[in-house]
Design a protein around this motif. Structure first.
Motif, PDB file in Angstrom:
ATOM      1  N   ALA A 115      -8.971  -3.543   1.593  1.00 49.41           N
ATOM      2  CA  ALA A 115      -8.772  -2.344   0.992  1.00 49.41           C
ATOM      3  C   ALA A 115      -9.552  -2.458  -0.370  1.00 49.41           C
ATOM      4  O   ALA A 115     -10.041  -1.695  -0.708  1.00 49.41           O
ATOM      5  CB  ALA A 115      -7.176  -2.124   0.793  1.00 49.41           C
ATOM      6  N   GLU A 116      -9.290  -3.616  -1.095  1.00 52.49           N
ATOM      7  CA  GLU A 116     -10.197  -3.572  -2.340  1.00 52.49           C
ATOM      8  C   GLU A 116     -11.440  -3.712  -2.049  1.00 52.49           C
ATOM      9  O   GLU A 116     -12.255  -3.159  -2.878  1.00 52.49           O
ATOM     10  CB  GLU A 116      -9.726  -5.060  -2.869  1.00 52.49           C
ATOM     11  CG  GLU A 116      -8.518  -5.024  -3.768  1.00 52.49           C
ATOM     12  CD  GLU A 116      -8.712  -4.401  -4.866  1.00 52.49           C
ATOM     13  OE1 GLU A 116      -9.500  -4.800  -5.920  1.00 52.49           O
ATOM     14  OE2 GLU A 116      -8.011  -3.190  -5.138  1.00 52.49           O
ATOM     15  N   HIS A 148      -8.577  -4.032 -11.732  1.00 51.77           N
ATOM     16  CA  HIS A 148      -9.105  -4.446 -10.642  1.00 51.77           C
ATOM     17  C   HIS A 148      -9.585  -6.055 -10.967  1.00 51.77           C
ATOM     18  O   HIS A 148      -9.447  -6.653 -10.013  1.00 51.77           O
ATOM     19  CB  HIS A 148     -10.015  -3.549  -9.754  1.00 51.77           C
ATOM     20  CG  HIS A 148      -9.240  -2.397  -9.151  1.00 51.77           C
ATOM     21  ND1 HIS A 148      -9.013  -2.582  -8.007  1.00 51.77           N
ATOM     22  CD2 HIS A 148      -9.023  -1.367  -9.744  1.00 51.77           C
ATOM     23  CE1 HIS A 148      -8.410  -1.352  -7.428  1.00 51.77           C
ATOM     24  NE2 HIS A 148      -8.315  -0.565  -8.492  1.00 51.77           N
ATOM     25  N   ALA A 185       0.779  -1.200  -0.034  1.00 43.68           N
ATOM     26  CA  ALA A 185      -0.108  -0.057  -0.040  1.00 43.68           C
ATOM     27  C   ALA A 185       0.970   1.169  -0.036  1.00 43.68           C
ATOM     28  O   ALA A 185       0.603   2.283  -0.734  1.00 43.68           O
ATOM     29  CB  ALA A 185      -0.906  -0.114   1.072  1.00 43.68           C
ATOM     30  N   TRP A 208      -7.281   3.645   5.264  1.00 47.41           N
ATOM     31  CA  TRP A 208      -6.400   3.997   4.465  1.00 47.41           C
ATOM     32  C   TRP A 208      -7.154   3.950   2.981  1.00 47.41           C
ATOM     33  O   TRP A 208      -7.039   5.070   2.473  1.00 47.41           O
ATOM     34  CB  TRP A 208      -5.229   3.487   4.289  1.00 47.41           C
ATOM     35  CG  TRP A 208      -4.382   3.475   3.258  1.00 47.41           C
ATOM     36  CD1 TRP A 208      -3.287   4.579   2.974  1.00 47.41           C
ATOM     37  CD2 TRP A 208      -3.963   2.540   1.974  1.00 47.41           C
ATOM     38  NE1 TRP A 208      -2.884   4.382   1.722  1.00 47.41           N
ATOM     39  CE2 TRP A 208      -3.192   3.306   1.018  1.00 47.41           C
ATOM     40  CE3 TRP A 208      -4.733   1.612   1.507  1.00 47.41           C
ATOM     41  CZ2 TRP A 208      -2.984   2.801  -0.217  1.00 47.41           C
ATOM     42  CZ3 TRP A 208      -4.297   0.967   0.067  1.00 47.41           C
ATOM     43  CH2 TRP A 208      -3.420   1.715  -0.681  1.00 47.41           C
ATOM     44  N   ALA A 209      -7.795   2.865   2.475  1.00 47.93           N
ATOM     45  CA  ALA A 209      -8.406   2.971   1.391  1.00 47.93           C
ATOM     46  C   ALA A 209      -9.596   3.821   1.261  1.00 47.93           C
ATOM     47  O   ALA A 209      -9.878   4.380   0.080  1.00 47.93           O
ATOM     48  CB  ALA A 209      -8.977   1.389   1.305  1.00 47.93           C
ATOM     49  N   LYS A 210     -10.233   3.979   2.319  1.00 48.67           N
ATOM     50  CA  LYS A 210     -11.361   4.901   2.347  1.00 48.67           C
ATOM     51  C   LYS A 210     -10.977   6.475   2.026  1.00 48.67           C
ATOM     52  O   LYS A 210     -11.861   7.432   1.701  1.00 48.67           O
ATOM     53  CB  LYS A 210     -12.070   4.808   3.492  1.00 48.67           C
ATOM     54  CG  LYS A 210     -13.338   5.345   3.842  1.00 48.67           C
ATOM     55  CD  LYS A 210     -14.377   5.257   5.065  1.00 48.67           C
ATOM     56  CE  LYS A 210     -15.661   5.693   5.148  1.00 48.67           C
ATOM     57  NZ  LYS A 210     -16.482   5.434   6.294  1.00 48.67           N
ATOM     58  N   ASP A 261      -5.263  -8.802   7.416  1.00 51.61           N
ATOM     59  CA  ASP A 261      -6.099  -7.394   7.269  1.00 51.61           C
ATOM     60  C   ASP A 261      -6.470  -7.190   8.699  1.00 51.61           C
ATOM     61  O   ASP A 261      -6.548  -5.693   8.789  1.00 51.61           O
ATOM     62  CB  ASP A 261      -7.066  -7.696   6.343  1.00 51.61           C
ATOM     63  CG  ASP A 261      -6.764  -7.550   4.857  1.00 51.61           C
ATOM     64  OD1 ASP A 261      -5.986  -6.769   4.567  1.00 51.61           O
ATOM     65  OD2 ASP A 261      -7.684  -7.943   3.893  1.00 51.61           O
ATOM     66  N   PHE A 282     -12.249   0.010  -1.842  1.00 57.99           N
ATOM     67  CA  PHE A 282     -12.119   0.534  -3.198  1.00 57.99           C
ATOM     68  C   PHE A 282     -13.663   0.444  -3.962  1.00 57.99           C
ATOM     69  O   PHE A 282     -14.082   1.215  -4.573  1.00 57.99           O
ATOM     70  CB  PHE A 282     -11.126   0.036  -3.793  1.00 57.99           C
ATOM     71  CG  PHE A 282      -9.806   0.589  -3.473  1.00 57.99           C
ATOM     72  CD1 PHE A 282      -9.668   1.567  -2.443  1.00 57.99           C
ATOM     73  CD2 PHE A 282      -8.536  -0.296  -3.685  1.00 57.99           C
ATOM     74  CE1 PHE A 282      -8.260   2.106  -2.219  1.00 57.99           C
ATOM     75  CE2 PHE A 282      -7.278   0.095  -3.118  1.00 57.99           C
ATOM     76  CZ  PHE A 282      -7.015   1.305  -2.302  1.00 57.99           C
ATOM     77  N   LEU A 292      -5.602  -0.731   7.097  1.00 56.68           N
ATOM     78  CA  LEU A 292      -5.673  -0.630   5.413  1.00 56.68           C
ATOM     79  C   LEU A 292      -7.118  -0.337   5.062  1.00 56.68           C
ATOM     80  O   LEU A 292      -7.509   0.234   4.224  1.00 56.68           O
ATOM     81  CB  LEU A 292      -5.418  -1.615   4.804  1.00 56.68           C
ATOM     82  CG  LEU A 292      -3.792  -2.144   4.841  1.00 56.68           C
ATOM     83  CD1 LEU A 292      -3.445  -3.228   4.040  1.00 56.68           C
ATOM     84  CD2 LEU A 292      -3.068  -0.849   4.235  1.00 56.68           C
ATOM     85  N   GLN A 293      -8.117  -0.708   5.902  1.00 58.69           N
ATOM     86  CA  GLN A 293      -9.489  -0.180   5.405  1.00 58.69           C
ATOM     87  C   GLN A 293      -9.869   1.192   5.530  1.00 58.69           C
ATOM     88  O   GLN A 293     -10.464   1.893   4.700  1.00 58.69           O
ATOM     89  CB  GLN A 293     -10.518  -0.825   6.420  1.00 58.69           C
ATOM     90  CG  GLN A 293     -11.769  -0.582   6.168  1.00 58.69           C
ATOM     91  CD  GLN A 293     -12.918  -1.321   6.978  1.00 58.69           C
ATOM     92  OE1 GLN A 293     -12.688  -2.061   8.044  1.00 58.69           O
ATOM     93  NE2 GLN A 293     -14.228  -1.203   7.009  1.00 58.69           N
TER      94      GLN A 293
END
Length: 837
Positions: A292-293, A327, A218, A276-278, A268, A296, A273-274
């Protein structure tokens, strides 16, 4: 033991046997002193196969002395886990030994001729035992660059490291000795920048190590917006590159996919990372973190759902299509079992792109030929995408339902405006397109049918042009050359079954006569000179074919009959004859019932493709597919339903009227083929106010109804299906296993030979004796000559016992011929809650 002639193994054996083969009395023997116990395993390897006799039992020196004096004197090596100075009871016979060896491994390697720096010896003295075992058979030249890095790579190479990292509680744990664990720990920290593994268990370490790799990936993706977990980020440089390469290997190797997917769930949970992705306001590139995906995907769905204007939506989806595809091709979009539905967005994006490309295309049309050319080259793709967005998709996220509705309206606008222009061109031309009927196109092909070149003709009801292109694509898929082509034909006006099916008959284009009875229930009477019958009736059309081509009663089948038999023997050309006609009305039936719009056409296309494969296997090397008319889906608004024409109406429907002296200011008029009657159809997608269901339309003069496919597929008389192979697998360790299959060498045929054909296969895992099904592949897979290896995911069906021996079977999808079998052991430990199926 094999190996290079100058390998360490051969060098050592030569030195040992040169002593033991001395012709002296009493026979010579060697004492091998090994206080560090580093030589025993090597000596056991060297003596394998009877190269020399070895005593290497772990026993007390007193017992060893008694054994020596009580045994017949022979040439042998006696291993003693003591230094020469520490020998006690063995000294009694050690003095008689022809040679006493007390060298350490580094000393022997230097005698072998290797230059080892003394400082290196101190660093990896403990590792050399395992290293030497690994390299015993290598040529001497392979030892030249002996250093700490080489030793670490040999003992715990990347594959072994991954085996340990990707092991789970569901799989057999890879074993490591102390020396190997020492190297494993060193590689984890020094080579990959991961946390230091601890003993005895590695479960928590695996989760923490993978968490570090995911967070590092990431950070690599967004250097300006890294995750807020600096302690988990591997610094840029060699270690980070190696760690990210590990990640890539985990996602590409089928042996690691299941474990990787399971481990990521735990990893996870150790990261942020959740969140961070948001934080992204635009969709970034794909990552390996599931959470994270998933974020996204959720964020992108929300962004799309907020777009309210069709033009803006089409533009946004088209711009981001390549990113959606990236993706969808990533691990969580394609390889994982718990996939993220990126392909749902791709479907909408591709639909938006095609509809956008078709916007305004009709302005370029000057003549009928322009409209037909666009439709047969590009326009059919809009119908294909229209089918996908009109059909129901229970897996579509709720937030995208409004987006799909917007695209449905955009597709229907395109359908309307392109056919408004077609209506204008038809009016200006005063006639139908100058294209042949289906029967004329296949006439010569049918006439040339013979026992040496048998021909099968599939006659399908309501088979639109885009469906023909897709069926042709299925036929060509997996073939070394193009077998199938699609020609454009036209349906008669009105584009209805009695007339359309008659004009599918070979060679009748200009010979038929059509009458319509004037009664409360009008009927068509279609005749041809020399035949007493009504070609508007299916049984009479078959009788005409039978008389014209002197066919057997067995020369007429339905698609359902062939698929029910599911055997090429059922359609053997030697028994059925040189000419075989097959009839199918599935699309028409499902269209009128409303099922076609709900489900789409994929299922029936697969059935037709299987029928064609069986016909080919039965000996029909030439196969044609024809149809009577196309169709479209429409729910007309009030202003799109218009009054019927005035005049003497003999027959009417929502899309056409037949009669005499017909008049309408909003309709198009045509001459009924083979008759003095007139036919009127509404412009574009409009409908008449009369009987008939609304939704599935045919009979009129849209591109979708009027332009129809004629498929002609040809194969050499003698063909051979490509062989298919299973990659060996020892254990099944999950309830959703993956099996790899690939094409094999097919005798004297190479992958480019035109006589070699593809095949569709399925994979089953069964109990070998009873045949009880345990697993089956999700869907058939196409194997093509020269194709790549493919991973097949299996679906769990029935219980099996832990440790039970099962059998993997690779079968032909058409007739379930067993192509290959492989033994496999079931190693899934599960309580009852895990057996939900």
């Amino acid at each position: 033991m094999n190996g290079a002639s100058d390998s360490l193994a051969n060098w050592l054996k030569k030195d040992i046997t040169s002593i033991l083969k001395k012709q002296i009395q009493p026979p010579p023997f060697i004492i091998w002193c090994d206080p560090d116990r580093e030589w025993r395993d090597i000596l056991l390897t060297l003596s394998a196969g009877g190269a020399f006799e070895l005593w290497a039992e772990e026993e007390h020196e007193l017992k060893l002395r008694e054994r020596f004096f009580n045994s017949l004197r022979k040439p042998r090596v006696i291993w003693i886990p003591q230094s020469l100075d520490d020998l006690s009871y063995s000294k009694a016979f050690a003095c008689d030994a022809e040679k006493v060896v007390s060298f350490s491994i580094p000393e022997v390697l230097m005698q072998y001729g290797l230059q080892i720096a003394s400082e290196d010896i101190e660093q990896f003295r403990d590792l050399l035992k395992s290293h030497v075992k690994e390299w015993l058979d290598r040529p001497k030249s392979g030892w030249k660059e002996l250093n700490l890095v080489k030793i670490k790579e040999t003992l715990i190479d990347n594959e072994r490291f991954l085996n340990v990292l990707c092991s789970t509680h569901r799989e057999p744990q890879p074993s490591m000795g102390k020396e190997q664990f020492s190297v494993f720990r060193r590689r984890a920290v020094e080579d990959f920048g991961l946390p230091e593994p601890g003993e005895p268990g590695l479960g928590k370490w695996r989760i923490n190590a993978l968490a570090c790799i995911l967070v590092t990936e990431a950070a690599e993706l967004g250097p300006d917006n890294p995750p807020g977990e600096e302690e988990k980020i591997i610094p840029p440089g060699r270690k980070r590159k190696k760690a990210l390469k590990l990640l890539s290997w985990m996602k590409k190797n089928i042996d690691y996919l299941d474990a990787f997917e399971l481990l990521v769930q735990g990893a996870d949970a150790k990261t942020s990372l959740q969140f961070w992705a948001k934080s992204f306001t635009e969709l970034p590139k794909p990552v390996s973190s599931f959470i994270a995906e998933k974020m996204f995907f959720k964020s992108e769905v929300e962004r799309i759902s907020r777009i309210g204007r069709p033009a803006e939506l089409s533009n946004y989806l088209a711009i981001n299509l390549a990113l959606y595809q990236a993706h969808a091709e990533s691990f969580w979009g394609k390889q994982a079992k718990n996939r993220i539905a990126w392909y749902k967005i791709i479907l909408l994006a591709e639909s938006a792109s095609l509809i956008r490309q078709a916007s305004g295309v009709q302005r370029l049309w000057i003549a009928l030929e322009d409209a037909v050319s666009w439709y047969t080259s590009k326009g059919w793709k809009v119908d294909h995408t229209g089918e996908s967005i009109l059909s129901e998709d229970p897996g579509l996220p709720d937030a995208l339902l409004a987006v799909r509705d917007m695209l449905r309206r955009a597709y229907q606008r395109t359908l309307d405006v392109t056919n408004i222009k077609l209506s204008e061109l038809l009016y200006q031309a005063g006639s139908e397109p100058n294209i042949n009927y289906s029967g004329h196109i296949i006439s010569e092909l049918v006439e040339r049918a013979s026992t040496r070149n048998p021909v099968a003709v599939m006659v399908l009801d309501a088979f639109r042009f885009d469906l023909g292109i897709r069926l042709s694509g299925l036929i060509n898929n997996g073939e070394p050359v193009e077998r199938s082509i699609v020609n454009a034909a036209r349906s008669p006006l009105p584009s209805i079954t009695p007339i359309g099916m008659t004009l599918c008959l070979p060679g009748l284009q200009d010979e038929i006569k059509i009458k319509v009875s004037a009664s409360t229930k009008p009927e068509f009477l279609i005749t041809v000179e020399g035949f007493k019958g009504n070609l508007a009736v299916a049984s009479d059309r078959r009788r005409w074919l039978k008389n014209r081509y002197k066919l057997k009663d067995t020369a007429f089948l339905t698609v359902s009959e062939i698929l029910s038999a599911s055997s090429a023997d059922f359609v053997k050309s030697k028994e059925r004859g040189k000419l075989l006609f097959i009839f199918g009305s599935e699309f028409d039936a499902e269209g009128h019932s409303g099922q076609l719009q709900i489900k789409g056409g994929d299922f029936q296309l697969d059935r037709y493709h299987k029928t064609i494969r069986l016909l080919r296997e039965g000996g029909y090397s030439t196969i044609a597919v024809v149809t009577d008319h196309g169709f479209f889906h429409w729910e007309p608004a009030m202003d799109e339903v218009e009054p019927k024409p005035e005049g003497e109406i003999l027959w009417d429907s929502r899309r056409a009227v037949i009669g005499r002296n017909l008049k309408s200011y909003t309709s198009l008029k045509f001459k009924l083929p083979g008759s003095d009657l007139e036919c009127m159809v509404p412009r574009s997608v409009n409908a008449y106010k009369t009987y008939g269901k609304i939704g599935f339309f045919h009979g009129g003069a849209t591109l979708q109804e009027l332009i129809i496919p004629v498929i002609v597929a040809r194969w050499p008389q003698k063909t051979q299906k490509v062989k298919a192979l299973i990659k060996p697998v020892e254990h099944i360790t999950t309830l959703s296993p993956r099996i790899e299959i690939e094409p094999g060498q097919s005798g004297l045929f190479d992958a480019t030979d035109q006589k070699l054909t593809g095949r569709r296969v399925i994979v089953k895992v069964v109990q070998p004796d009873s045949g009880r099904l345990i697993f089956i592949s999700e869907e058939p897979v196409s194997i093509e000559p020269g194709g790549d290896r493919q991973a097949v995911t299996l679906v769990f069906k029935n219980k099996a016992e832990f440790g039970e021996r099962l059998e993997i079977r690779l079968l032909d999808d058409d007739d379930e011929e067993i192509l290959e079998t492989r033994p496999v052991i079931f190693r899934v430990e599960a309580d009852e809650s895990d057996w939900d199926y």
